[in-house]
Design an enzyme around this catalytic site. Structure first.
Site, PDB file in Angstrom:
ATOM      1  N   THR A 174       0.802  -1.228   0.000  1.00  0.00           N
ATOM      2  CA  THR A 174       0.000   0.000   0.000  1.00  0.00           C
ATOM      3  C   THR A 174       0.836   1.280   0.000  1.00  0.00           C
ATOM      4  O   THR A 174       0.291   2.361  -0.181  1.00  0.00           O
ATOM      5  CB  THR A 174      -0.924   0.031   1.236  1.00  0.00           C
ATOM      6  OG1 THR A 174      -0.123  -0.098   2.412  1.00  0.00           O
ATOM      7  CG2 THR A 174      -1.946  -1.101   1.193  1.00  0.00           C
ATOM      8  N   GLY A 190       1.219  -6.782   5.519  1.00  0.00           N
ATOM      9  CA  GLY A 190       0.651  -8.083   5.875  1.00  0.00           C
ATOM     10  C   GLY A 190       1.018  -8.567   7.254  1.00  0.00           C
ATOM     11  O   GLY A 190       0.979  -9.769   7.519  1.00  0.00           O
ATOM     12  N   ASP A 320       0.820  -4.394  19.588  1.00  0.00           N
ATOM     13  CA  ASP A 320       0.716  -3.997  18.177  1.00  0.00           C
ATOM     14  C   ASP A 320       1.231  -2.593  17.945  1.00  0.00           C
ATOM     15  O   ASP A 320       0.689  -1.841  17.139  1.00  0.00           O
ATOM     16  CB  ASP A 320      -0.724  -4.129  17.655  1.00  0.00           C
ATOM     17  CG  ASP A 320      -0.784  -3.990  16.130  1.00  0.00           C
ATOM     18  OD1 ASP A 320       0.149  -4.460  15.451  1.00  0.00           O
ATOM     19  OD2 ASP A 320      -1.761  -3.408  15.619  1.00  0.00           O
ATOM     20  N   ASP A 322       3.469  -1.081  16.056  1.00  0.00           N
ATOM     21  CA  ASP A 322       4.351  -1.123  14.889  1.00  0.00           C
ATOM     22  C   ASP A 322       5.406  -0.021  14.977  1.00  0.00           C
ATOM     23  O   ASP A 322       5.122   1.085  15.442  1.00  0.00           O
ATOM     24  CB  ASP A 322       3.556  -0.894  13.603  1.00  0.00           C
ATOM     25  CG  ASP A 322       2.706  -2.087  13.214  1.00  0.00           C
ATOM     26  OD1 ASP A 322       2.357  -2.865  14.106  1.00  0.00           O
ATOM     27  OD2 ASP A 322       2.393  -2.224  12.024  1.00  0.00           O
ATOM     28  N   ARG A 344       4.209   4.677  17.197  1.00  0.00           N
ATOM     29  CA  ARG A 344       2.871   4.222  17.556  1.00  0.00           C
ATOM     30  C   ARG A 344       2.749   4.034  19.074  1.00  0.00           C
ATOM     31  O   ARG A 344       1.660   4.143  19.637  1.00  0.00           O
ATOM     32  CB  ARG A 344       2.609   2.904  16.821  1.00  0.00           C
ATOM     33  CG  ARG A 344       1.173   2.478  16.715  1.00  0.00           C
ATOM     34  CD  ARG A 344       0.986   1.720  15.415  1.00  0.00           C
ATOM     35  NE  ARG A 344      -0.017   0.691  15.468  1.00  0.00           N
ATOM     36  CZ  ARG A 344      -0.418   0.015  14.401  1.00  0.00           C
ATOM     37  NH1 ARG A 344       0.113   0.275  13.214  1.00  0.00           N
ATOM     38  NH2 ARG A 344      -1.349  -0.918  14.498  1.00  0.00           N
TER      39      ARG A 344
END
Length: 587
Positions: A174, A190, A320, A322, A344
């Site tokens: 993306t 992914g 999570d 990232d 993040r």
């Protein structure tokens, strides 16, 4: 499929005039060549700063629409692209892997390319595309089935098309590609499917693979078709065979620092999310359970793909968080060459540009729960009781202890790019104040299936706002001003020498702020939520600004209670271009 509005292109070929070629020099000087925008980030350092000051605090109220362009059709969804401007044309990408060439004077479509996406693609966070790259006579962009495509810039004809990875295993793409010295450099997406993050470099003319660099330790890189070196040291920070499906997707793409000749890529969450599984059998002292190089920033040699340095923002990652957020090369007020990145995990980091070494960190969101701070070595000071519990320790072995964590898994800052002003020396950071209930669950890897091992519910933290645009001093960590928005912010930011900071909101407002005070100076309602990236350029002595409007992205898909607060927002797909008329520039 391709469809063309032939007239403009045909005239060029009939006249025999050679089309302009984008060079390495054009790319390297993109910030200072104000009549073009040929790089993602308005410069490969990703500062998103323009030296133009025709449009400024005194006259921005005179900014008016020049033209608008509809992406058309039923393929709306999130529009996160950054436009590119070159040689009388504007290029944008759209949801579902589309690209458009638009006449810069009139806003009229010249050609459109639609990728033929197969059944079974597995994008985690909407069918978005964040932009393209230009080099020579070609324009390059990636598609949701993990393919990189090179098109003729004037006609939209396919020059070459190459597979990045297997979409059936959960890979997608993306980000906007990055061009350095004739190489097209891409990452991959992914991370929720147990893939392995990787950076690839291809010959821009032919598409032939030059080098690959997996970012999870234990995997082998390649150079000119031969194995080169292993990433890291096998099993140094991963237990057993978990490195084989270790995540670390490089899904936001990278930046390039020409001063040190270094590519800088961020890496995503390790897989699975359940950190207890990834640390099984490894001690937590030192870096044995860190799961390198996930949740990290990595400096890469653009010629060979060798790793020059790394800095891990969230070792033993379990929320999570990232580490993909953009790394911006800048020079601080004392003349030191630095990198900055707003992670993040809620902390803003400053690194040394020579070796990626930690300099300082400060929180840019409030009420962080997972760590009490960052120590002098750059490692987080974990609050272990706020780590999601180990399912194997639960009575039924099915669900670990639920904890409340902040930021939520969508991050204090997600993909949406910040801007650095050379005028003020401050960064302008789009952030969100939210948290989540999170717990761990047992999980085993299955190709093409989600590989999380966690459950979650994201929640707002304050009644009056979720989104927060912050002006941050990178030297001190001080927040100079803050603009609060009821809904989450998901759009890019741009700063200019005219003292302006531009961004958009999910409610559809495109806003210009005073860079020193945060006062709102101008706004325009675009009709749909803005999750795109603004640009500015000069044309015939007038300054133009463009942004794409079209609500979508990860928030409506993953936002839980937050998504319910914004489910009334309309989707769309409209590119808005504004200009300051010459006669109003002095007003």
């Amino acid at each position: 499929m391709n469809r063309f509005i032939i007239a403009a292109a045909a005239g060029i070929f009939a006249s025999g005039v050679a089309q302009a070629q984008v060079t390495e020099e054009d790319l390297n000087n993109d910030q200072t060549i104000t009549t073009q925008v040929v790089t993602n980030g308005m410069g490969r350092h990703l500062q998103r700063y323009s030296p133009l000051d025709i449009l400024n605090k005194d006259n921005v109220q005179n900014l008016v629409p020049a033209w608008a362009f509809s992406l058309g059709g039923e393929k709306q969804r999130g529009q996160e692209t950054q436009p590119l401007v070159y040689d009388g044309m504007m290029y944008i990408t759209g949801s579902y892997s589309r690209m458009y060439a638009i006449d810069l004077e009139t806003g009229k479509e010249v050609w459109q390319y639609d990728a033929r996406l197969p059944e079974g693609i597995l994008p985690c966070c909407d069918v978005v595309n964040r932009g393209a790259a230009i080099y020579g006579d070609k324009i390059y962009f990636g598609t949701l089935d993990a393919v990189i495509v090179a098109l003729d810039r004037k006609t939209g004809d396919v020059a070459w098309r190459k597979k990045i990875a297997d979409y059936k295993a959960g890979y997608s793409y993306t980000a906007a590609p990055l061009i350095v010295d004739g190489l097209v450099i891409t990452g991959n997406s992914g991370g929720e499917f147990g893939i392995v993050g990787e950076v690839q470099a291809r010959d821009a003319e032919t598409g032939d693979l030059v080098w690959t660099r997996p970012v999870i330790e234990g995997h082998m890189g390649t150079l000119n078709g031969e194995e080169s070196t292993m990433t890291g040291t096998l099993n140094a920070t991963w237990p057993g065979d978990m490195w084989k499906t270790g995540g670390g997707a490089t899904w936001l793409g990278g930046s390039y620092d020409s001063d040190t000749d270094t590519l800088v890529f961020g890496t995503g969450n390790p897989a699975p999310w359940n950190s207890h599984l990834r640390n099984a059998g490894t001690p937590t002292e030192g870096n044995a359970g860190d799961n390198l190089y996930a949740a990290s920033r990595i400096g890469i040699d653009p010629k060979t793909g060798e790793i020059k340095w790394h800095y891990q923002t969230t070792p033993r990652e379990g929320w999570d968080y990232d580490g993909v957020n953009e790394v911006v090369a800048y020079t601080d007020r004392d003349g030191n060459k630095r990198y900055a990145t707003a992670d993040r995990n809620g902390f803003f980091y400053v690194l040394n540009r020579e070796d990626g070494a930690f300099v300082r960190a400060a929180p840019f969101v409030k009420d962080i729960t997972w760590a009490s701070g960052i120590d002098d070595t750059g490692r987080p000071i974990f609050v272990e009781e706020n780590r999601p519990g180990d399912p194997s320790a639960a009575a039924d072995g099915k669900k670990g202890e639920v904890v409340f964590s902040a930021p939520g898994f969508l991050g204090g800052k997600n993909w949406m790019p910040m801007a650095f002003s050379q005028k003020t020396g401050n960064f302008y950071v789009p952030s969100n104040e939210w948290g989540m209930d999170i717990w761990n669950e047992p999980i085993t890897y299955k190709k093409g299936a989600a590989y999380l091992g966690s459950g979650f519910t994201i929640k707002p933290m304050y009644e009056d706002h979720i989104g927060s645009l912050k002006a941050m001093d990178p030297d001190t960590g001080e927040i100079k001003w803050e603009y609060k928005n009821e809904a989450p912010l998901w759009a890019g930011v741009m700063a200019t020498a005219g003292g302006l900071v531009f961004t958009g909101t999910p409610e559809g407002r495109f806003i210009a702020f005073d860079d020193e005070t945060g006062d709102e100076l101008w706004s325009f309602q675009t009709g749909s939520g803005i999750v795109g990236q603004p640009i500015t350029w000069e044309q015939d002595g007038e300054q133009y600004v463009s942004v794409i409007s079209g609500w979508g992205g990860a928030v409506p898909l993953w936002g839980g209670e937050v998504a319910k607060k914004v489910n009334y927002l309309n989707q769309g797909g409209m590119l808005w271009t504004f200009k300051l008329p010459r006669q109003m520039a002095a007003n």
